[in-house]
Design a protein around this motif. Structure first.
Motif, mmCIF file in Angstrom:
data_model
loop_
_atom_site.group_PDB
_atom_site.id
_atom_site.type_symbol
_atom_site.label_atom_id
_atom_site.label_comp_id
_atom_site.label_asym_id
_atom_site.label_seq_id
_atom_site.Cartn_x
_atom_site.Cartn_y
_atom_site.Cartn_z
ATOM 1 N N GLY A 123 0.819 -1.199 0.000
ATOM 2 C CA GLY A 123 0.000 0.000 0.000
ATOM 3 C C GLY A 123 0.853 1.248 0.000
ATOM 4 N N THR A 124 0.225 2.374 -0.280
ATOM 5 C CA THR A 124 0.923 3.650 -0.177
ATOM 6 C C THR A 124 0.843 4.123 1.274
ATOM 7 N N PHE A 125 1.843 4.861 1.697
ATOM 8 C CA PHE A 125 1.895 5.250 3.113
ATOM 9 C C PHE A 125 2.610 6.571 3.314
ATOM 10 N N GLN A 126 2.373 7.134 4.493
ATOM 11 C CA GLN A 126 3.138 8.278 4.983
ATOM 12 C C GLN A 126 3.398 8.050 6.463
ATOM 13 N N ILE A 127 4.354 8.768 7.016
ATOM 14 C CA ILE A 127 4.685 8.637 8.438
ATOM 15 C C ILE A 127 4.558 10.007 9.096
#
Length: 236
Positions: free
Chosen positions: A120-124
């Motif tokens: 999946g696509t993600f950010q932190i």
């Protein structure tokens, strides 16, 4: 002279002693029962160690689904249902807030969402309170590297990612969670999610019934690391 103490007591004194013992036993049983009931509560407040931050430990409830359901309802109805809570974030796991501990824990914690064949696509997003020894850039870099190593098809998306990895560090405890619809639900801000926005028409919440393959849970007995399953509520 050498008789037992009980034999020397008068009848009234003996009854008073028995009453005292019985009262002490009842008190002890009541304390044990109250302690047990407290541990078995579905929602239990836990001291966070930071101002304006309240932790709620849950029992038999998935924090991610609970908070997502609350935000989805508020986003749909646009009804404001709280005055003082600013943000509500689910906390799925905790570990010590030291880089090596975080890396070791994250390798297993991220698997349900990011280990192949899952992707999946993600950010932190990162926030630290009462802690100065952790570097924001280093934490984000290391955690992003772990996600990439689980499946090279996991990609960073800062605009509208499928998953948002929330890193909340409070003193020497690192709280982790992976949430959905972070952008749509205004960074899980309860005050902002009820406001109207044209972008909402183009976005729809994720399916609430979506189940993860597995969960990594820290034992509830590790109180120094707060709890494995807590819902964090940040006061305004």
């Amino acid at each position: 002279k050498f008789s037992d103490h009980e034999e020397r007591l008068s009848g009234s004194e003996r009854e008073e002693d028995e009453d005292d013992v019985e009262a002490a036993l009842k008190k002890e049983v009541g304390q044990i029962r109250a302690s047990t009931e407290q541990k078995l509560r579905r929602f239990q407040s836990v001291e966070s160690g930071a101002n304006n931050v309240v932790f709620i430990r849950t029992r038999g409830i998935e924090p991610e689904n609970l908070v997502h359901h609350i935000l989805k309802d508020m986003h749909t109805t646009k009804k404001k249902k709280t005055r003082v809570i600013l943000r509500m974030l689910p906390i799925s796991g905790t570990c010590k807030a030291f880089m090596e501990d975080m890396k070791k824990y994250a390798e297993t914690f991220f698997e349900p969402w990011f280990k192949a064949p899952n992707k999946g696509t993600f950010q932190i997003v990162y926030k630290a309170r009462n802690n100065s020894h952790m570097s924001r850039e280093e934490v984000i870099k290391e955690l992003a590297g772990i996600v990439g190593s689980l499946n090279p098809e996991n990609k960073v998306d800062l605009n509208n990612p499928q998953y948002t990895i929330v890193v909340e560090i409070i003193k020497n405890v690192c709280c982790l969670s992976v949430v959905r619809d972070y952008v749509l639900f205004r960074k899980y801000n309860l005050q902002e999610v009820v406001k109207s926005n044209k972008e909402d028409i183009q976005q729809t919440p994720s399916n609430l019934t979506e189940e993860q393959n597995s969960k990594v849970v820290k034992p509830e007995t590790e109180e120094e690391e707060m709890s494995s399953k807590e819902v964090k509520q940040e006061n305004k």
